[in-house]
Design a protein around this motif. Structure first.
Motif, PDB file in Angstrom:
ATOM      1  N   ASN A   1       0.842  -1.137   0.112  1.00  0.00           N
ATOM      2  CA  ASN A   1       0.055  -0.218   0.022  1.00  0.00           C
ATOM      3  C   ASN A   1       0.913   1.220   0.149  1.00  0.00           C
ATOM      4  O   ASN A   1       2.030   1.207  -0.008  1.00  0.00           O
ATOM      5  CB  ASN A   1      -0.940   0.059   1.327  1.00  0.00           C
ATOM      6  CG  ASN A   1      -0.337  -0.001   2.804  1.00  0.00           C
ATOM      7  OD1 ASN A   1       0.706   0.752   2.729  1.00  0.00           O
ATOM      8  ND2 ASN A   1      -0.943  -0.356   3.557  1.00  0.00           N
TER       9      ASN A   1
ATOM     10  N   ASN B   1      -2.826   8.103  -1.265  1.00  0.00           N
ATOM     11  CA  ASN B   1      -2.952   6.670  -0.981  1.00  0.00           C
ATOM     12  C   ASN B   1      -4.077   6.149  -1.778  1.00  0.00           C
ATOM     13  O   ASN B   1      -5.258   6.257  -1.622  1.00  0.00           O
ATOM     14  CB  ASN B   1      -3.309   6.545   0.666  1.00  0.00           C
ATOM     15  CG  ASN B   1      -2.348   6.962   1.660  1.00  0.00           C
ATOM     16  OD1 ASN B   1      -1.286   6.588   1.729  1.00  0.00           O
ATOM     17  ND2 ASN B   1      -2.802   8.188   2.179  1.00  0.00           N
ATOM     18  N   THR B   2      -3.590   5.456  -2.730  1.00  0.00           N
ATOM     19  CA  THR B   2      -4.337   4.668  -3.841  1.00  0.00           C
ATOM     20  C   THR B   2      -4.374   3.609  -3.848  1.00  0.00           C
ATOM     21  O   THR B   2      -3.164   3.121  -4.057  1.00  0.00           O
ATOM     22  CB  THR B   2      -4.186   5.524  -5.320  1.00  0.00           C
ATOM     23  OG1 THR B   2      -4.435   6.879  -5.059  1.00  0.00           O
ATOM     24  CG2 THR B   2      -5.507   5.107  -6.117  1.00  0.00           C
ATOM     25  N   ASP B   3      -5.506   2.814  -3.705  1.00  0.00           N
ATOM     26  CA  ASP B   3      -5.490   1.355  -4.011  1.00  0.00           C
ATOM     27  C   ASP B   3      -6.055   0.995  -5.481  1.00  0.00           C
ATOM     28  O   ASP B   3      -7.156   1.011  -5.670  1.00  0.00           O
ATOM     29  CB  ASP B   3      -6.626   0.470  -3.018  1.00  0.00           C
ATOM     30  CG  ASP B   3      -6.623  -0.924  -3.412  1.00  0.00           C
ATOM     31  OD1 ASP B   3      -6.056  -1.268  -4.304  1.00  0.00           O
ATOM     32  OD2 ASP B   3      -6.889  -1.591  -2.308  1.00  0.00           O
TER      33      ASP B   3
ATOM     34  N   GLN C   1      -5.970  -1.271  -7.406  1.00  0.00           N
ATOM     35  CA  GLN C   1      -6.779  -2.398  -7.814  1.00  0.00           C
ATOM     36  C   GLN C   1      -8.333  -2.211  -7.391  1.00  0.00           C
ATOM     37  O   GLN C   1      -9.233  -2.782  -8.101  1.00  0.00           O
ATOM     38  CB  GLN C   1      -6.337  -3.636  -7.221  1.00  0.00           C
ATOM     39  CG  GLN C   1      -4.897  -4.129  -7.582  1.00  0.00           C
ATOM     40  CD  GLN C   1      -4.440  -5.451  -7.190  1.00  0.00           C
ATOM     41  OE1 GLN C   1      -4.598  -6.558  -7.968  1.00  0.00           O
ATOM     42  NE2 GLN C   1      -3.687  -5.471  -5.755  1.00  0.00           N
ATOM     43  N   LYS C   2      -8.413  -1.626  -6.338  1.00  0.00           N
ATOM     44  CA  LYS C   2      -9.856  -1.264  -5.934  1.00  0.00           C
ATOM     45  C   LYS C   2     -10.664  -0.313  -7.073  1.00  0.00           C
ATOM     46  O   LYS C   2     -11.653  -0.566  -7.017  1.00  0.00           O
ATOM     47  CB  LYS C   2      -9.772  -0.611  -4.535  1.00  0.00           C
ATOM     48  CG  LYS C   2     -11.122  -0.619  -3.868  1.00  0.00           C
ATOM     49  CD  LYS C   2     -10.687  -0.095  -2.181  1.00  0.00           C
ATOM     50  CE  LYS C   2     -12.111   0.200  -1.564  1.00  0.00           C
ATOM     51  NZ  LYS C   2     -11.880   0.590  -0.216  1.00  0.00           N
TER      52      LYS C   2
ATOM     53  N   SER D   1      -1.801  -3.546 -10.612  1.00  0.00           N
ATOM     54  CA  SER D   1      -0.857  -3.771  -9.405  1.00  0.00           C
ATOM     55  C   SER D   1       0.486  -3.282  -9.382  1.00  0.00           C
ATOM     56  O   SER D   1       1.259  -3.536  -8.468  1.00  0.00           O
ATOM     57  CB  SER D   1      -0.875  -5.496  -9.527  1.00  0.00           C
ATOM     58  OG  SER D   1      -0.107  -5.735 -10.779  1.00  0.00           O
TER      59      SER D   1
ATOM     60  N   PRO E   1       1.148   3.343  -5.710  1.00  0.00           N
ATOM     61  CA  PRO E   1      -0.006   3.705  -4.985  1.00  0.00           C
ATOM     62  C   PRO E   1       0.227   5.132  -4.282  1.00  0.00           C
ATOM     63  O   PRO E   1      -0.655   5.482  -3.696  1.00  0.00           O
ATOM     64  CB  PRO E   1       0.140   2.588  -3.939  1.00  0.00           C
ATOM     65  CG  PRO E   1       1.630   2.385  -3.924  1.00  0.00           C
ATOM     66  CD  PRO E   1       2.294   2.463  -5.347  1.00  0.00           C
TER      67      PRO E   1
END
Lengths: 1017, 554
Positions: free
Chosen positions: A272, A298-300, A302-303, A388, A392
């Motif tokens: 993360n 803070n970027t996810d 995949q989400k 992936s 992030p």
């Protein structure tokens, strides 16, 4: 045959048909009778039973309550027929109310299965044939017909190519018999042998049928069964029969629909934002300039690319019979969202069937028309990987003018084009996956029509002789349009747009005569016929950027930016003669001989014709005196078969035996003109004038057994298949032809396998039934010859991977399975047990680690596959579950391998960060001298698994709101769990882009929760 | 319709069908309907393919219909595959990506299964087969156009055989196309004689020196230059030196009557408009010097094997632009190469902006020193200054690391006239495949080794090149080391280094006295076995052709 001739024949036949229809009349004195048909065993009403007046076509079928009404002469005889039950004849004799008890056929094997160019009673089949009806109760989300046979049939492996909506699958019957030619089975839909090459938006021939229209599947596995299809039969045949109407029945309307929710099951474990920041801080401690490139978000990722997707599916069918004219038509609509945002599949289908018979069933006609419209929007396949690896710490969007003006507000790694001074996307960096999804529109629109007309005429003066004609055609066009925004990182400022359109017309005509005669204990059934097929395919495409003012100063060429167009056109023909002899003696000994002579336009006149013989023998042991009165064993049959089948699907252009010149396309010209004008070039194309059929010889031995009045049935088959004259891309002596490789008939491959399947009605009482089906297959594939010479250590590398350029991870070699992994043996740290990067065993002990140290290590195909299905019915409730297992399949974990390098040079390279997968921290390859670390056997991982395909709970009801005669409500969970030790996301990797067993960011298979409703009015 | 009629009608129809099926059998005789193929031999178009196969890798751009199969299409390009084996195996360059076969090449431990060697070998034989086909199809035609085309085709065939001779020793030899036939190997000495004879034989029918010709076709001057190259290496190939012949042919090229002169500005040879007026540039003088260009164009001639790979591989996004927005960041100079320009501990102060077309004016006064920000410093890629002496330490293991080593900026798609090129992804820069400067070095080396001077002294020939490079101090005498170093300074990264090192005994063999960083896979460098002077015949052809025997040592 010219196309016009074909049309003429079609027209004259239609005219004949119409005249028949007019000439048929019905006239008699009538009374009206009604009745109910019940199963003598459990007293349940039986649906769909044929009831007709003997010697006429006047008849009806029972409805969902087993009831019927019929108008007939008072002195007539009623004939009651139902598959699997003994036929009865009842004298009406004035009775107006009848209760008919149907008895199960003692052997319960009166069932008729479709085989090539004809049908056979299941218990008279001599080959390895499996017929299944679609499971009505537990089928899950079956958008494609392939989903209905997954895990259901021994020896048939169906692996979906990921979880994209409407996606295709890899279907293998008894492993692959070819190396370079196609390993796909032949699909025959309503007698029409389909062309395996799809068009845009239609993944494979199975996708051309709405699963709800399918009546039955028959899978022909061994050569004695498939050889009737000759040159296309080496990989097995799947025959699909669609549903038909019923004589004299009132129109009945059914509805079948469902709604489902798909969710992502698992995403790749990556760092993360905070973890990544801390990793970078440590790694680049001496390079503050690099650290300063980190973002604060803070970027996810995949989400951001996955969604919870909704789908609906609705089907309406009307079935009935207008007097002697049974009909069925259906409409279907499917709308399925993918779990990767923007992906969507939408399909409209329509099917129409008319199956009239005339002259006391002397002439039967079966007309089928199926049409479909498919609109498919594809999500960019790269986003699964880029989500992936995208940094992030960066935001999804930014208000910074550099992003707003150049990338539509999306964050991107960028660089400056010095010529134009414009900011452009950094082509070497990971691209923002959210932007990729939203800025790219890749849509296919496909239309497909399949029509067939079957005429079956039992000759009046010689009823043993039947003449059969089948005319069919498939016409389809699919266009895939691409639009990439000009503010995308991949094509900054110029964007990209274009289309590719493929259209095909396949026509077929088959014709056979069949003569069946019984002389005492001898039964003969002789069939001989002819088939003509034409495959025509055209492709056009054009792609270009939006900046259309690019003028080439040298040529004055004005076109869009980076314009390309590569139209093509192909045509091939197949002409075949075929015959079959079935002979049985005393109903105990059965023999079948088939012969097919196929001519293919792919081969030169000398090699064009291939003869494919097959023979099979079956012994119905249970008919022998010593078993006849045995109550335990109700059926026992031994089958032995041998046959030769061929393969002609070589994908090498129209006539690969002919020398031709290939004309250069846009961008591949050369300025050899007097003033530097660009000229087109002609290249002589490598060819093989000796090219011929690939031939597969199959030996099959099998036993079918039925126990306790067929409550338990089982089959055991052993097969041995050897493919010779393998269509194989081989190296040819340098300088002898116009390339270094050409497709040739060199090499041999063998497959050995054992299949076992068992079906049991474990419990069968009035309120409770429990049925279990289990099948298991073992298959071993081995290359026994690859080159004409005898050189040892010859390998053909295959299986490209994503690390580096041109690297392969598999090879074909004698003594090994096709596409075996060909890797270095990893050396592990003796203390930590971790792999040491780039450190491999010096297997040839010459102190040099190079390509010679590679070895063969496992292969992607499973040794054993299994399927298990269970169906429990208690009163109105039903519970179904299907499980599937695959053992001994290995996968190259390309996702982990391509992520593995987390050294200072790779985490930040080409002016961009790449996120780190948790798996990379485990291996911790941070050094500089990593070498060919990705070619290590460490990344070849055991991907054996057990997967639950579906769990369904249903409730059936009757007589609701007066209009609904029966119905069922059900809930299904599809793909709820997978048990595996495989370290990647999903152990089930099909064949994608010709590569098998390489896990490289496939579209994840979702978990689907569904509720559905079936109603019969 | 009555039953009776039907009974007659249906059998008749069946009979008609049965008859018609035999006519359908004729359908099997197809002619391809694909518009992208033709069955007709078209002389000019096939002739164009002979030239184009030095640039394109197939009939689709940039890939998709390859000539050579079983290897990544980009690795089957004529120029790129020659470049790979002649540069990555030497003291000049390293490649940071683990592309297939590359680690083996740059650590000098390749095997006969190496896919890059297969790509190279496959390309050379494809080109030869194509030439053989053209010569067979045009045999007996003696119109002026055909005669010229045939002469050039023979030259091209000799050129491809020259590379086979140079790299693979005893190779299969054929002058006709005989399907599936296994050719017999020819001895290296015999192939030498063949190439020599062929080049001499086709001279007279080619465009003559000074005669106007299409820019991208070759004339007799290219033939002379190739002959001089052949003779220069004669001792390596045959055991017998031919310094005199080398000097004679080099002198013919040097002579102003050849029609060629040195381009005053070295860098212009490697820029986007290096076809000069044909590129619409009045500034770029490269065509004066380029005897045999391989065409590249951002729109019409796109491929992975020409200037695209040259320019993209040496650039990274944080470097000044190369004129294309594709930066692979993978090809670096070895420390030994950089030291040829900056011996000792020199630090450089002059500034030069890559984006101008001017020659860099370095303190060492060598405009050929085209390294990153050629001038201020030799820069480590992380941005910190570094002096050359620590180079061997910071070089590290190059294999995956573009932040180590030194950037080359020799090739770019910028135009000398500052104008726009055709495309921002695919370069227009032609490959200066044969240029006149080679003749000066060949002449100097041949005369130094004892050839009779024809056109001045050896040192003078080298000084001409040095002066063009802006070096103010002329050499007064030559050593062997001067010459081999000058080859590097003039031709580094141009795809010929291996040949020169072998000729000077500085390549394979124990006790060569010369190593470079990462020679033999060792950071400090170590000798490699003498067998590496020859590349092995690929295992794939050994398997296909029973007449071949494995190259000794492999």
């Amino acid at each position: 045959m010219k196309y016009t001739h074909f049309k003429l024949k079609l027209r004259s036949l239609v005219a004949v048909l119409v005249m028949f229809a007019i000439s048929a009349t019905v006239n008699a004195q009538q009374i009206s009778i009604s009745g109910i048909v019940k199963d003598a065993g459990n007293g349940e009403p039986v649906l769909g039973v044929n009831i007709f007046e003997k010697g006429t076509t006047n008849g009806t079928i029972t409805n969902f309550d087993g009831a019927f009404t019929l108008s007939i002469p008072s002195n007539a005889t009623l004939v009651i027929k139902y598959v699997g039950y003994t036929s009865q004849e009842i004298l009406v004799a004035g009775k107006k109310n009848l209760v008919i008890q149907l008895k199960e056929d003692a052997i319960a094997l009166g069932e008729v299965v479709a085989i090539g160019y004809g049908t056979v009673k299941k218990n008279d089949a001599t080959g390895s044939v499996t017929a299944i009806k679609p499971d009505k109760l537990n089928k899950g989300l079956t958008t494609n017909a392939q989903d209905m046979i997954t895990g259901k049939i021994a020896g048939v492996s169906v692996i979906s190519n990921g979880g994209s909506p409407g996606g295709g699958a890899t279907i293998r019957i008894r492993g692959g018999s070819s190396l370079n030619a196609s390993n796909d089975p032949l699909i025959v839909i309503d007698g029409l042998a389909m062309d395996n090459d799809g068009i845009k938006g239609v993944a494979n021939p199975l996708s051309t049928v709405n699963p709800n229209d399918i009546e039955s599947f028959t899978v022909l596995k061994d050569a004695s069964a498939t050889a009737i299809y000759g040159s296309r039969a080496s990989n097995g045949v799947i025959i699909i029969t669609t549903k038909k109407g019923v004589i004299g029945s009132k129109p009945r309307v059914s509805y079948e629909g469902n709604m489902s929710v798909s969710t992502i099951k698992k995403t790749l474990s990556v760092l993360n934002a905070d973890q990544f920041r801390s990793y970078v801080d440590t790694l680049y401690a001496t390079q503050p300039a690099t650290i300063s490139k980190l973002g604060t978000s803070n970027t996810d990722w995949q989400k951001q690319i996955y969604q919870t997707a909704l789908s609906t599916d609705h089907n309406i069918s009307v079935i009935g019979g207008f007097k002697h004219m049974p009909y069925r038509f259906s409409l279907g609509y499917t709308n399925q969202d993918g779990i990767v945002k923007t992906s969507n599949f939408e399909r409209y289908t329509g099917a129409f069937n008319l199956s009239p018979s005339f002259f006391e069933d002397h002439l039967k006609i079966n007309l089928n028309a199926k049409g479909m419209l498919v609109n498919n929007r594809y999500a960019d396949g790269g986003v699964v990987g880029s989500a992936s690896t995208m940094d992030p710490t960066q935001p999804i969007t930014s208000t910074d003018p550099v992003y707003v003006n150049n990338f539509g507000g999306y964050y991107q790694w960028y660089t400056t084009d010095s010529q134009t001074g414009r900011t452009v996307g950094n082509l070497n960096a990971v691209k923002n996956p959210v932007a990729t999804l939203n800025q790219k529109k890749d849509v296919s629109n496909a239309k497909d029509f399949i029509g067939s007309a079957e005429f079956d005429y039992k000759v009046h003066f010689l009823p043993e002789l039947r003449l059969h004609l089948n005319l069919g055609m498939e016409a389809s066009t699919g266009t895939q349009t691409l639009y990439i925004d000009s503010l995308s990182a991949s094509d900054t400022h110029h964007g990209r747009q274009g289309y590719e359109s493929i259209s095909k017309i396949n026509e077929s005509l088959s014709y056979y005569m069949q003569y069946a005669k019984e002389i005492g204990e001898n039964k003969f059934d002789v069939m001989g016929g002819y088939e003509w097929q034409k495959f025509h395919r055209e492709k056009t495409n054009e792609y270009q950027g939006f900046e259309t003012n690019v003028v080439d100063p040298k040529t004055g060429h004005i076109g869009g930016y980076d314009y390309s167009s590569t139209p093509s056109k192909n045509e091939n023909f197949l002409v075949s003669f075929f015959g079959r002899l079935n002979y049985s003696f005393n109903s105990k000994y059965l023999a079948t001989f088939t012969l097919r002579n196929d001519g293919s336009s792919f081969f030169s006149a000398t090699n064009r014709w291939g003869l494919f013989p097959a023979g099979a023998f079956a012994w119905k042991i249970n008919e022998e005196d010593f078993l006849k009165d045995n109550n335990f064993i109700s059926d026992l049959k031994l089958r032995l078969g041998y046959g030769i089948t061929g393969q002609q699907n070589i994908n090498q252009g129209d006539a690969p035996y002919l020398p031709v010149y290939s004309i250069s396309k846009t961008g591949a010209s050369y300025p050899l003109g007097a003033n530097g004008e660009y000229l087109t070039t002609y290249k002589p194309v490598v060819y093989n004038s000796d090219l011929k059929w690939e031939q597969t010889a199959t030996y099959n031995a099998g036993i079918d057994i039925g126990i306790l009045n067929s409550r338990i049935t089982g089959s055991l088959d052993y097969y041995h298949r050897v493919t010779n004259d393998l269509l194989n891309t081989v190296e040819i002596p340098a300088g002898s032809n116009f390339s270094n490789q050409v497709i040739s008939n060199i090499g041999s491959l063998k497959n050995d396998g054992i299949e076992f399947s068992v079906n049991a009605k474990a419990i069968s009482t009035k309120d409770l039934t429990w049925e279990i089906g289990y099948n298991v297959t073992y298959n071993k594939n081995e290359i026994i010859k690859l080159i004409s010479g005898t050189k040892a250590n010859y390998v053909v590398e295959t299986g490209g991977i994503s690390s580096g350029i041109g690297n392969n991870i598999q090879a074909h070699a004698v003594g090994h399975a096709a596409s075996s992994f060909y890797v270095y043996q990893q050396v592990y740290d003796s203390i930590t047990g971790k792999p040491i990067p780039g450190k491999f065993m010096d297997r040839d002990k010459n102190s040099i680690i190079n390509g010679d140290d590679r070895y063969f290590y496992h292969n992607p195909t499973p040794d054993v596959t299994m399927g298990l299905s269970s169906k429990l019915i208690y009163k109105n409730f039903d519970l179904g579950i299907t499980l599937r297992a695959s053992i001994g399949n290995y996968v190259y974990n390309d996702v982990a391998a391509s992520h593995a390098n987390i050294s200072i040079s790779n985490v930040y390279s080409a002016d961009a960060f790449t996120n780190i997968a948790s798996s990379s921290l485990e291996t911790n390859f941070t050094g500089d001298n990593l070498g060919d670390y990705f070619k290590s056997d460490y990344y070849v991982q055991n991907a054996s698994f057990v997967r639950c395909d579906n769990i369904t709970l249903g409730y059936s009801f009757k007589n609701l709101f007066k209009v609904i005669s029966s119905g069922r409500l059900y809930a299904t969970v599809q793909n709820p769990f997978v048990i595996t030790n495989y370290k990647g996301l999903d152990p089930e990797i099909g064949t994608i882009d010709g590569k098998t067993g390489i896990d490289n960011n496939i579209y994840p298979r979702p978990m689907i929760t569904m509720v559905g409703l079936s109603l019969n009015f | 319709m009555k039953y009776k009629n039907i009974k007659i009608f249906i059998p008749i129809m069946c009979f008609a069908l049965a008859i018609s099926m035999f006519s359908c059998v004729d359908d099997l005789n197809v002619t391809p309907i694909d518009p992208s193929v033709t069955q007709t031999f078209n002389q000019d178009q096939v002739f164009t393919k002979i030239y184009s196969s030095l640039a394109a890798t197939g009939q689709k751009a940039p890939d998709g219909d390859p000539d050579v199969k079983g290897v990544d299409e980009g690795f089957s390009a004529f120029y790129r595959s020659i470049w790979n084996v002649n540069e990555l195996t030497t003291d000049e360059s390293l490649w940071a990506f683990n592309d297939t076969g590359i680690p083996e090449l740059q650590y000098n431990n390749w095997t006969s299964a190496n896919l890059l060697l297969k790509g190279l070998y496959g390309r050379l034989y494809f080109n030869i087969t194509l030439c053989n086909h053209f010569l067979e199809q045009t045999v007996g035609k003696d119109d002026a156009i055909t005669k010229k085309q045939r002469a050039e085709t023979r030259f091209m065939r000799a050129l491809n055989y020259f590379y086979l001779l140079d790299m693979f020793e005893n190779v299969p030899f054929m002058e006709t196309v005989t399907l599936q036939a296994s050719a017999f190997p020819i001895k290296r000495t015999d192939l030498f004689t063949y190439v020599d004879t062929e080049l001499a034989a086709c001279e007279k029918d080619m465009y003559q020196a000074g005669e106007a010709k299409p820019y991208y076709r070759v004339n007799v001057v290219a033939n002379w230059l190739l002959q001089s190259r052949l003779f220069l290496n004669a001792e390596v190939y045959t055991g017998t030196a031919k310094w005199d012949s080398a000097a004679i042919y080099a002198a013919k090229v040097i002579d102003p009557s050849s029609g060629y002169s040195l381009c005053p500005t070295y860098r212009q040879l490697f820029m986007g408009d290096n076809a000069g007026v044909l590129d619409g540039s009045t500034v770029n003088m490269a065509p004066n010097e380029i005897i045999f260009p391989i065409a590249q164009d951002g729109i019409q001639t796109k491929n992975w094997g020409g200037s695209e790979f040259l320019i993209a591989s040496i650039h990274s996004p944080d470097m000044p632009s190369s004129g294309i927005s594709v930066q692979w960041s993978c090809a670096r100079a070895r420390a030994t190469l950089v030291k040829k320009f900056f011996p000792g501990n020199a630090v450089f102060t002059d500034n030069n902006d890559l984006t101008t077309a001017k020659a860099p004016t370095l303190s060492v006064k060598d405009s050929r020193a085209l390294f990153l920000k050629g001038g201020v410093i030799i820069k480590k890629k992380d941005g910190s200054a570094d002096s050359i002496n620590t180079a061997t330490r910071t070089m590290g293991i190059i294999s995956n690391t573009f932040t180590q080593g030194y950037s080359v900026i020799k090739f770019s798609n910028l135009r000398a006239d500052g104008g726009k090129t055709h495309d921002t992804q695919w370069p227009d820069m032609d490959i200066p495949f044969m240029r006149k400067a080679e003749a000066y070095l060949t002449y100097a080396e041949a005369v130094y080794n004892g050839a009779s001077p024809i056109n001045g002294s050896a040192v003078n020939a080298i000084n001409i090149l040095r002066s063009r490079a802006g070096k103010t101090t002329a050499l007064t005498s030559l050593t062997k080391q001067n010459i081999i170093d000058e080859w590097a300074r003039e031709f580094f990264f141009e795809g010929r280094r291996r040949m020169d090192l072998i000729r000077f005994g500085q390549y394979g063999g124990i006790g060569t006295g010369y190593t470079w960083d990462w020679k033999n896979g060792i950071a400090a460098g170590a000798d490699i076995d003498a067998k590496y002077n020859i590349f092995p015949i690929p295992s794939t052809d050994l398997n296909a052709n029973p007449n071949l025997t494995p190259t000794p040592g492999y």
